[in-house]
Design an enzyme around this catalytic site. Structure first.
Site, short mmCIF file in Angstrom:
data_model
loop_
_atom_site.label_atom_id
_atom_site.label_comp_id
_atom_site.label_asym_id
_atom_site.label_seq_id
_atom_site.Cartn_x
_atom_site.Cartn_y
_atom_site.Cartn_z
N HIS A 18 0.64 -1.46 0.29
CA HIS A 18 -0.13 -0.19 -0.25
C HIS A 18 0.74 1.22 0.07
O HIS A 18 0.00 2.42 -0.80
CB HIS A 18 -1.04 -0.12 1.06
CG HIS A 18 -1.32 -1.08 1.00
ND1 HIS A 18 -2.75 -1.35 1.94
CD2 HIS A 18 -2.11 -1.68 0.30
CE1 HIS A 18 -3.65 -2.72 1.72
NE2 HIS A 18 -3.05 -2.59 0.21
N HIS A 41 -8.04 -7.46 -7.48
CA HIS A 41 -8.02 -8.12 -6.56
C HIS A 41 -7.82 -7.53 -5.53
O HIS A 41 -7.35 -7.60 -4.32
CB HIS A 41 -7.34 -9.31 -7.05
CG HIS A 41 -7.00 -10.42 -7.34
ND1 HIS A 41 -6.61 -9.89 -9.42
CD2 HIS A 41 -7.21 -11.87 -7.52
CE1 HIS A 41 -6.90 -11.12 -9.70
NE2 HIS A 41 -7.66 -11.87 -9.05
N SER A 105 -6.72 -2.12 -0.35
CA SER A 105 -6.10 -1.00 -1.45
C SER A 105 -7.22 -0.47 -2.18
O SER A 105 -6.38 0.99 -2.87
CB SER A 105 -5.61 -2.11 -3.04
OG SER A 105 -6.99 -3.15 -3.07
N GLU A 123 -13.92 -7.82 -7.70
CA GLU A 123 -13.73 -8.65 -5.93
C GLU A 123 -14.77 -9.91 -6.41
O GLU A 123 -16.03 -9.84 -6.99
CB GLU A 123 -14.30 -8.38 -5.17
CG GLU A 123 -14.19 -9.20 -3.42
CD GLU A 123 -12.87 -10.26 -3.71
OE1 GLU A 123 -12.10 -9.54 -3.75
OE2 GLU A 123 -12.88 -11.58 -3.25
N ASP A 148 -14.35 -11.57 -12.16
CA ASP A 148 -13.56 -11.79 -12.10
C ASP A 148 -12.38 -10.82 -13.12
O ASP A 148 -12.25 -11.05 -13.64
CB ASP A 148 -13.20 -13.32 -12.85
CG ASP A 148 -11.79 -13.85 -13.17
OD1 ASP A 148 -11.13 -13.45 -12.80
OD2 ASP A 148 -12.24 -15.23 -13.66
N GLY A 149 -11.34 -11.05 -11.53
CA GLY A 149 -10.36 -9.62 -12.26
C GLY A 149 -9.46 -10.08 -13.50
O GLY A 149 -9.43 -9.03 -14.05
N ASP A 169 -3.92 -8.37 -7.27
CA ASP A 169 -3.57 -8.82 -6.00
C ASP A 169 -3.96 -10.04 -5.80
O ASP A 169 -4.52 -10.27 -4.61
CB ASP A 169 -3.55 -7.49 -5.30
CG ASP A 169 -2.83 -7.50 -3.03
OD1 ASP A 169 -2.18 -8.72 -3.74
OD2 ASP A 169 -3.57 -7.25 -2.41
C1 LIG Z 1 -5.24 -10.94 -1.30
S1 LIG Z 1 -7.00 -10.20 -1.01
C2 LIG Z 1 -6.81 -8.75 -1.98
C3 LIG Z 1 -6.42 -7.48 -0.98
C4 LIG Z 1 -6.91 -5.95 -1.45
N1 LIG Z 1 -5.80 -5.95 -2.68
C5 LIG Z 1 -5.77 -4.97 -0.49
O1 LIG Z 1 -4.40 -4.79 -0.61
O2 LIG Z 1 -6.59 -4.43 0.51
C6 LIG Z 1 -7.47 -11.04 -2.43
C7 LIG Z 1 -8.39 -10.71 -2.82
O3 LIG Z 1 -8.60 -11.23 -4.66
C8 LIG Z 1 -10.03 -12.23 -4.50
N2 LIG Z 1 -10.17 -12.92 -5.67
C9 LIG Z 1 -9.82 -14.26 -5.55
N3 LIG Z 1 -10.26 -14.74 -6.89
C10 LIG Z 1 -10.35 -13.15 -7.75
C11 LIG Z 1 -11.16 -13.56 -8.86
N4 LIG Z 1 -10.19 -13.98 -9.92
N5 LIG Z 1 -11.36 -12.28 -9.36
C12 LIG Z 1 -11.64 -11.21 -8.21
N6 LIG Z 1 -11.13 -11.36 -7.04
C13 LIG Z 1 -10.38 -12.28 -6.69
C14 LIG Z 1 -10.36 -13.18 -3.36
O4 LIG Z 1 -11.80 -13.48 -2.78
C15 LIG Z 1 -9.83 -11.28 -2.83
O5 LIG Z 1 -10.08 -10.93 -0.91
#
Ligand SMILES: C[S@@+](CC[C@H](N)C(=O)[O-])C[C@H]1O[C@@H](n2cnc3c(N)ncnc32)[C@H](O)[C@@H]1O
Length: 288
Positions: A18, A41, A105, A123, A148-149, A169
């Protein structure tokens, strides 16, 4: 999916990621023209540190809590990037009436985007997405998307703004699968958005593995790229997560040089003297 970011919210890796995210946004905002921010993500956007998973893990105590204490006690000693980060967190906590919470983030980005900027945060988990949407609110400069990211990254690039930051991420729950998907996503993102700044977070467990992966990733890229790493345990220890890394494609002018100042300061602040440390390595081209 079992992954719950709440366990790790505000830990050393979140702080590292961050601080870099904020510094990248600030660098892009040196020009008046609007920027696009994409968080593929995003997580839930807001994490209570005094209850539930975060309290159980205690990870934030060795992360953001240390930085906030330093801000209160010795403002002048913090590197500008660390000072900016801690100040933004404190300001959000006051404004959102969230004294014991940590912003994810997307929320940190929403705090600093200007009227001419735009953000999208994706998300996949319904519960996490609902929380994110609620936290960001209707007026936020960052829009929450349920999806889906990996797919949204392809659909949303290139942005009309032609300038911006893409943060990738993934949870690395399926470690090999996410490393592979991340590599493809970085290549795909830069093909579509050649001038964009791309920041990919990766965990460092055994540095020999991540170094091999970085080498492979670099061979597929032609734009200037660096890796910025911070570790709090020796990079081959069995502690679990030893370090936090970021691949940054198209780093802003002098970004690597600045990392060489704030990353060691952060490692020191987080008490990483015994076996901890930091490094910034050029992976492709002239990055300094
Ligand atoms: C490491 S965390 C994210 C933390 C966030 N970026 C932060 O820094 O505050 C990863 C997140 O990705 C989500 N996730 C997993 N696969 C995903 C996908 N294919 N597309 C979007 N989100 C996804 C998970 O549910 C989780 O909330």
């Amino acid at each position: 999916m079992k992954y719950r970011h709440a366990f790790h919210a505000g830990n050393f890796a979140d702080v590292h990621k961050h601080v870099a995210l904020l510094a990248l946004l600030r660098a892009l905002q040196r020009k008046d023209k609007g920027i696009f921010f994409l968080d593929t993500h995003a997580g839930r956007g807001r994490y209570a540190l005094d209850s539930g998973d975060a309290r159980t893990s205690g990870e934030a105590q060795r992360g953001v809590v240390v930085l906030l204490a330093m801000l209160r006690e010795a403002r002048a000693e913090l590197a500008p990037e660390l000072h900016d980060y801690a100040t933004v967190i404190e300001a959000w906590r006051r404004r959102a009436d969230a004294r014991h919470d940590y912003p994810g983030s997307a929320v940190i980005a929403a705090e600093v985007l200007r009227p001419q900027d735009r953000g999208v945060a994706v998300e996949i988990q319904p519960g996490e997405f609902e929380a994110l949407r609620k936290t960001l609110g209707r007026d936020a400069r960052v829009t929450a998307e349920h999806g889906d990211g990996w797919q949204r990254l392809r659909a949303l690039l290139p942005p009309a703004e032609r300038r911006g930051l893409v943060v990738i991420d993934p949870p690395y729950e399926d470690t090999a699968g996410d490393f592979r998907a991340a590599e493809e996503a970085v290549r795909g993102a830069i093909e579509r958005f050649e001038t964009g700044v791309i920041a990919l977070w990766y965990p460092i467990k055994d540095a020999r593995d991540t170094d091999r992966w970085l080498g492979k990733l670099a061979r597929g890229l032609t734009r200037p790229t660096i890796a910025a790493e911070l570790w709090v345990h020796p990079p081959d220890s069995r502690a679990g997560l030893n370090g936090s890394g970021l691949v940054i494609v198209n780093p802003p002018f002098r970004f690597a040089e600045r990392c060489d100042t704030w990353q060691p300061a952060l490692a020191h602040a987080l008490g990483a003297q015994g076996g901890g440390g930091a490094r910034t390595i050029p992976l492709v081209g002239e990055s300094r």
